[in-house]
Design a protein around this motif. Structure first.
Motif, PDB file in Angstrom:
ATOM      1  N   CYS A   2     -12.098   3.237   4.872  1.00 37.60           N
ATOM      2  CA  CYS A   2     -11.854   3.291   3.429  1.00 37.60           C
ATOM      3  C   CYS A   2     -13.125   2.958   2.652  1.00 37.60           C
ATOM      4  O   CYS A   2     -13.969   2.203   3.119  1.00 37.60           O
ATOM      5  CB  CYS A   2     -10.746   2.317   3.046  1.00 37.60           C
ATOM      6  N   SER A  11      -0.996   0.559  -1.817  1.00 35.16           N
ATOM      7  CA  SER A  11       0.219   1.185  -1.300  1.00 35.16           C
ATOM      8  C   SER A  11       1.024   1.674  -2.500  1.00 35.16           C
ATOM      9  O   SER A  11       0.790   1.259  -3.633  1.00 35.16           O
ATOM     10  CB  SER A  11       1.037   0.212  -0.447  1.00 35.16           C
ATOM     11  N   CYS A  47       4.592   1.202   4.100  1.00 35.81           N
ATOM     12  CA  CYS A  47       4.234   2.444   4.790  1.00 35.81           C
ATOM     13  C   CYS A  47       3.085   3.121   4.047  1.00 35.81           C
ATOM     14  O   CYS A  47       3.217   3.468   2.885  1.00 35.81           O
ATOM     15  CB  CYS A  47       5.450   3.360   4.848  1.00 35.81           C
ATOM     16  N   LYS A  48       1.956   3.292   4.708  1.00 31.38           N
ATOM     17  CA  LYS A  48       0.805   3.927   4.066  1.00 31.38           C
ATOM     18  C   LYS A  48       0.684   5.390   4.462  1.00 31.38           C
ATOM     19  O   LYS A  48       0.284   6.212   3.666  1.00 31.38           O
ATOM     20  CB  LYS A  48      -0.462   3.180   4.417  1.00 31.38           C
ATOM     21  N   ALA A  49       0.995   5.706   5.694  1.00 37.62           N
ATOM     22  CA  ALA A  49       0.945   7.097   6.167  1.00 37.62           C
ATOM     23  C   ALA A  49       1.916   7.213   7.335  1.00 37.62           C
ATOM     24  O   ALA A  49       2.021   6.302   8.155  1.00 37.62           O
ATOM     25  CB  ALA A  49      -0.458   7.469   6.620  1.00 37.62           C
ATOM     26  N   PHE A  51       3.874  10.348  10.007  1.00 40.17           N
ATOM     27  CA  PHE A  51       4.222  11.701  10.400  1.00 40.17           C
ATOM     28  C   PHE A  51       5.713  11.703  10.686  1.00 40.17           C
ATOM     29  O   PHE A  51       6.220  10.821  11.384  1.00 40.17           O
ATOM     30  CB  PHE A  51       3.466  12.129  11.661  1.00 40.17           C
ATOM     31  N   CYS A 132       0.675   9.787  -4.204  1.00 43.38           N
ATOM     32  CA  CYS A 132       1.494  10.166  -3.060  1.00 43.38           C
ATOM     33  C   CYS A 132       1.212  11.625  -2.711  1.00 43.38           C
ATOM     34  O   CYS A 132       1.343  12.505  -3.556  1.00 43.38           O
ATOM     35  CB  CYS A 132       2.972   9.980  -3.400  1.00 43.38           C
TER      36      CYS A 132
END
Length: 155
Positions: A2, A11, A47-49, A51, A132
Motif C-alpha cells: 500500500c 475499510s 473484509c477488505k478483499a 473472491f 467499493c
C-alpha cells in the motif's frame, strides 16, 4: 504494498450495517449448515478483499454470438450492489468492472436504474477511485477455459 498506512488501514464503513439483519429477521436464509449469509461475509467491515467462489452454483458462462457472459454472476453482482446501497453506500462510491463487453452490457441492463454506478471495462476504469469495486470475472465452465482460445507464441 500500500502507498501509505492510511490506505492500508482503510475499510468500507456501512452507514446502515443493520440492513441485512433486518431483512433476515434474525435468521440467515442464504446460509447453509449454520453458515452465515454470503452477503454478511461480503459486507463485513473487516473484509477488505474477497473472491466469491461460485463453483457450487449453476454459474456457468455462456456465449452470445462471439461474446461471453455469465448471467448468474451478473445476478450476484446485482444482489451485492443492492445490499451495499441499502446499507447506506452511495452509488458514486461503487464501481463495477468486467473484462468482457457482453458482461458489461448485461450488468448495465441489470443496474440501469443506478445511474451513479460506473460499470466499466478494466481499461476504462483506470484512474478511477471508488470506495467499493466489484469485479465480474465471468468465466466459469467445465472445460476450465479462461480465454476464447489458447494463445501460442513461437520464437
Amino acid at each position: 504494498m500500500c502507498g501509505s498506512s492510511e490506505v492500508e488501514s482503510r475499510s468500507l464503513k456501512l452507514p446502515k450495517p443493520w440492513y441485512l439483519r433486518s431483512i433476515h429477521n434474525g435468521k440467515s436464509p442464504c446460509g447453509q449448515g449454520g453458515q452465515s449469509c454470503w452477503l454478511d461475509r461480503l459486507l463485513d467491515e473487516s473484509c477488505k478483499a474477497i473472491f466469491v467462489d461460485t463453483d457450487l452454483l449453476p454459474a456457468r458462462d455462456s456465449k452470445m454470438g462471439d461474446l461471453v457472459q455469465n448471467e448468474t454472476e451478473a445476478s450476484l453482482v446485482f444482489q451485492l450492489t443492492e445490499a451495499l446501497l441499502h446499507s447506506g453506500i452511495q452509488e458514486e462510491q461503487i464501481g463495477v468492472i468486467s473484462l468482457y463487453r457482453q458482461q458489461i452490457k448485461l450488468l448495465s441492463h441489470l443496474l440501469a436504474k443506478r445511474k451513479g454506478i460506473e460499470i466499466l471495462t478494466a481499461d476504462k476504469s483506470q484512474g478511477r477511485d471508488k470506495e467499493c469495486v466489484i469485479i465480474s470475472l465471468v468465466r466459469s465452465n467445465d472445460a476450465g477455459q479462461v480465454s476464447p482460445a489458447p494463445f501460442m507464441y513461437s520464437s
